[in-house]
Design a protein around this motif. Structure first.
Motif, PDB file in Angstrom:
ATOM      1  N   LEU A 120       0.824  -1.214   0.000  1.00 18.32           N
ATOM      2  CA  LEU A 120       0.000   0.000   0.000  1.00 18.32           C
ATOM      3  C   LEU A 120       0.859   1.264   0.000  1.00 18.32           C
ATOM      4  N   VAL A 121       1.923   1.275   0.776  1.00 16.41           N
ATOM      5  CA  VAL A 121       2.801   2.444   0.822  1.00 16.41           C
ATOM      6  C   VAL A 121       3.416   2.702  -0.544  1.00 16.41           C
ATOM      7  N   VAL A 122       3.918   1.657  -1.191  1.00 18.97           N
ATOM      8  CA  VAL A 122       4.593   1.839  -2.486  1.00 18.97           C
ATOM      9  C   VAL A 122       3.618   2.336  -3.548  1.00 18.97           C
ATOM     10  N   PHE A 123       2.439   1.731  -3.637  1.00 21.04           N
ATOM     11  CA  PHE A 123       1.527   2.070  -4.728  1.00 21.04           C
ATOM     12  C   PHE A 123       0.643   3.291  -4.455  1.00 21.04           C
ATOM     13  N   THR A 124       0.536   3.716  -3.204  1.00 17.38           N
ATOM     14  CA  THR A 124      -0.284   4.897  -2.913  1.00 17.38           C
ATOM     15  C   THR A 124       0.563   6.086  -2.488  1.00 17.38           C
ATOM     16  N   PHE A 125       1.879   5.983  -2.631  1.00 14.53           N
ATOM     17  CA  PHE A 125       2.778   7.058  -2.211  1.00 14.53           C
ATOM     18  C   PHE A 125       2.507   8.319  -3.021  1.00 14.53           C
ATOM     19  N   ASP A 126       2.203   9.397  -2.324  1.00 13.62           N
ATOM     20  CA  ASP A 126       1.969  10.689  -2.967  1.00 13.62           C
ATOM     21  C   ASP A 126       2.773  11.733  -2.206  1.00 13.62           C
ATOM     22  N   PRO A 127       3.853  12.244  -2.826  1.00 13.81           N
ATOM     23  CA  PRO A 127       4.699  13.196  -2.107  1.00 13.81           C
ATOM     24  C   PRO A 127       3.998  14.517  -1.817  1.00 13.81           C
ATOM     25  N   CYS A 128       2.888  14.791  -2.479  1.00 15.89           N
ATOM     26  CA  CYS A 128       2.201  16.067  -2.271  1.00 15.89           C
ATOM     27  C   CYS A 128       1.054  15.962  -1.271  1.00 15.89           C
ATOM     28  N   ASN A 129       0.792  14.786  -0.765  1.00 13.07           N
ATOM     29  CA  ASN A 129      -0.285  14.603   0.195  1.00 13.07           C
ATOM     30  C   ASN A 129       0.063  15.309   1.507  1.00 13.07           C
ATOM     31  N   GLY A 130      -0.749  16.261   1.897  1.00  7.92           N
ATOM     32  CA  GLY A 130      -0.551  16.968   3.153  1.00  7.92           C
ATOM     33  C   GLY A 130       0.440  18.114   3.095  1.00  7.92           C
ATOM     34  N   VAL A 131       0.899  18.495   1.910  1.00  6.03           N
ATOM     35  CA  VAL A 131       1.851  19.606   1.790  1.00  6.03           C
ATOM     36  C   VAL A 131       1.114  20.920   2.024  1.00  6.03           C
ATOM     37  N   LEU A 132       1.642  21.714   2.898  1.00  7.14           N
ATOM     38  CA  LEU A 132       1.038  23.011   3.222  1.00  7.14           C
ATOM     39  C   LEU A 132       1.659  24.109   2.368  1.00  7.14           C
ATOM     40  N   GLU A 133       0.961  25.218   2.287  1.00 13.07           N
ATOM     41  CA  GLU A 133       1.447  26.346   1.487  1.00 13.07           C
ATOM     42  C   GLU A 133       2.784  26.862   1.998  1.00 13.07           C
ATOM     43  N   SER A 134       3.054  26.686   3.259  1.00 14.71           N
ATOM     44  CA  SER A 134       4.322  27.143   3.837  1.00 14.71           C
ATOM     45  C   SER A 134       5.436  26.101   3.668  1.00 14.71           C
ATOM     46  N   GLY A 135       5.113  24.936   3.120  1.00 17.97           N
ATOM     47  CA  GLY A 135       6.098  23.860   2.993  1.00 17.97           C
ATOM     48  C   GLY A 135       7.037  24.041   1.810  1.00 17.97           C
ATOM     49  N   VAL A 136       8.145  23.332   1.853  1.00 14.67           N
ATOM     50  CA  VAL A 136       9.165  23.422   0.804  1.00 14.67           C
ATOM     51  C   VAL A 136       8.674  22.831  -0.514  1.00 14.67           C
ATOM     52  N   MET A 137       7.777  21.876  -0.468  1.00 19.54           N
ATOM     53  CA  MET A 137       7.317  21.186  -1.677  1.00 19.54           C
ATOM     54  C   MET A 137       6.118  21.887  -2.334  1.00 19.54           C
ATOM     55  N   TRP A 138       5.657  22.993  -1.765  1.00 15.03           N
ATOM     56  CA  TRP A 138       4.426  23.618  -2.244  1.00 15.03           C
ATOM     57  C   TRP A 138       4.490  23.960  -3.726  1.00 15.03           C
ATOM     58  N   GLU A 139       5.560  24.640  -4.155  1.00 18.39           N
ATOM     59  CA  GLU A 139       5.665  25.043  -5.563  1.00 18.39           C
ATOM     60  C   GLU A 139       5.746  23.837  -6.490  1.00 18.39           C
ATOM     61  N   THR A 140       6.505  22.840  -6.076  1.00 19.15           N
ATOM     62  CA  THR A 140       6.640  21.635  -6.902  1.00 19.15           C
ATOM     63  C   THR A 140       5.292  20.956  -7.073  1.00 19.15           C
ATOM     64  N   CYS A 141       4.556  20.802  -5.990  1.00 13.38           N
ATOM     65  CA  CYS A 141       3.258  20.138  -6.054  1.00 13.38           C
ATOM     66  C   CYS A 141       2.253  20.961  -6.854  1.00 13.38           C
ATOM     67  N   GLN A 142       2.333  22.281  -6.781  1.00 14.01           N
ATOM     68  CA  GLN A 142       1.446  23.130  -7.564  1.00 14.01           C
ATOM     69  C   GLN A 142       1.776  23.033  -9.047  1.00 14.01           C
ATOM     70  N   ALA A 143       3.059  22.871  -9.370  1.00  8.67           N
ATOM     71  CA  ALA A 143       3.504  22.792 -10.760  1.00  8.67           C
ATOM     72  C   ALA A 143       3.026  21.515 -11.426  1.00  8.67           C
ATOM     73  N   VAL A 144       2.957  20.414 -10.667  1.00  7.67           N
ATOM     74  CA  VAL A 144       2.510  19.154 -11.252  1.00  7.67           C
ATOM     75  C   VAL A 144       0.993  18.980 -11.151  1.00  7.67           C
ATOM     76  N   GLY A 145       0.331  19.928 -10.535  1.00  5.54           N
ATOM     77  CA  GLY A 145      -1.138  19.913 -10.514  1.00  5.54           C
ATOM     78  C   GLY A 145      -1.754  19.133  -9.399  1.00  5.54           C
ATOM     79  N   ASN A 146      -1.039  18.868  -8.316  1.00  7.59           N
ATOM     80  CA  ASN A 146      -1.646  18.123  -7.197  1.00  7.59           C
ATOM     81  C   ASN A 146      -2.290  19.041  -6.223  1.00  7.59           C
TER      82      ASN A 146
END
Length: 146
Positions: A120-146
């Protein structure tokens, strides 16, 4: 004095689980060597080596089905191989029938639970799940449309 001849032992036909478990251990061991050393080579030698392994590296690997299936196969084979080895040890050294059955069941249930959770971890892994606007991944996740 006459020697009494003993009849040769009769072979029983049918499914022999110990034979298949023995064969599985040999085959899975060979496949695991390839999977593990491939995993180590890619993670430790390619690119920046150990310094490049971070959350983004894992997210990038799990974005491709090839690496998802590679890791799931490695996970399944390792857990079944290890569980079967532990089952063999329990069968060899635990003399009380009830304790042996309980331990073999516990090993099987633990391996099955870890296989399900790991898959389940491998196939449902989503790096953008739970990313907040103040987080480091915010721009990346917004760029890929998550």
């Amino acid at each position: 004095m006459t020697a009494t001849a003993t009849a040769p032992a009769r072979r029983t036909r049918g499914f022999n689980i110990e034979k298949w478990a023995w064969l599985f251990m040999r085959l899975s061991g060979v496949v695991l060597i390839v999977l593990i050393f491939g995993h180590l080579f890619v993670n430790l030698m390619v690119g920046e080596g150990i310094h490049g392994v971070d959350f983004g590296f894992v997210a990038g690997k799990y974005a491709t089905p090839f690496w998802q299936w590679w890791d799931v196969l490695m996970l399944w084979l390792a857990l079944i191989h290890g569980g079967n080895g532990m089952r063999t040890i329990v069968n060899d050294y635990v003399t009380h029938e009830g304790a042996r059955k309980a331990l073999v069941w516990a090993i099987g249930l633990a391996a099955a639970l870890l296989i399900v959770l790991g898959t389940l971890v491998v196939f449902t892994f989503d790096p953008c799940n739970g990313v907040l606007e103040s987080g480091v991944m915010w721009e990346t996740c917004q760029a890929v449309g998550n």
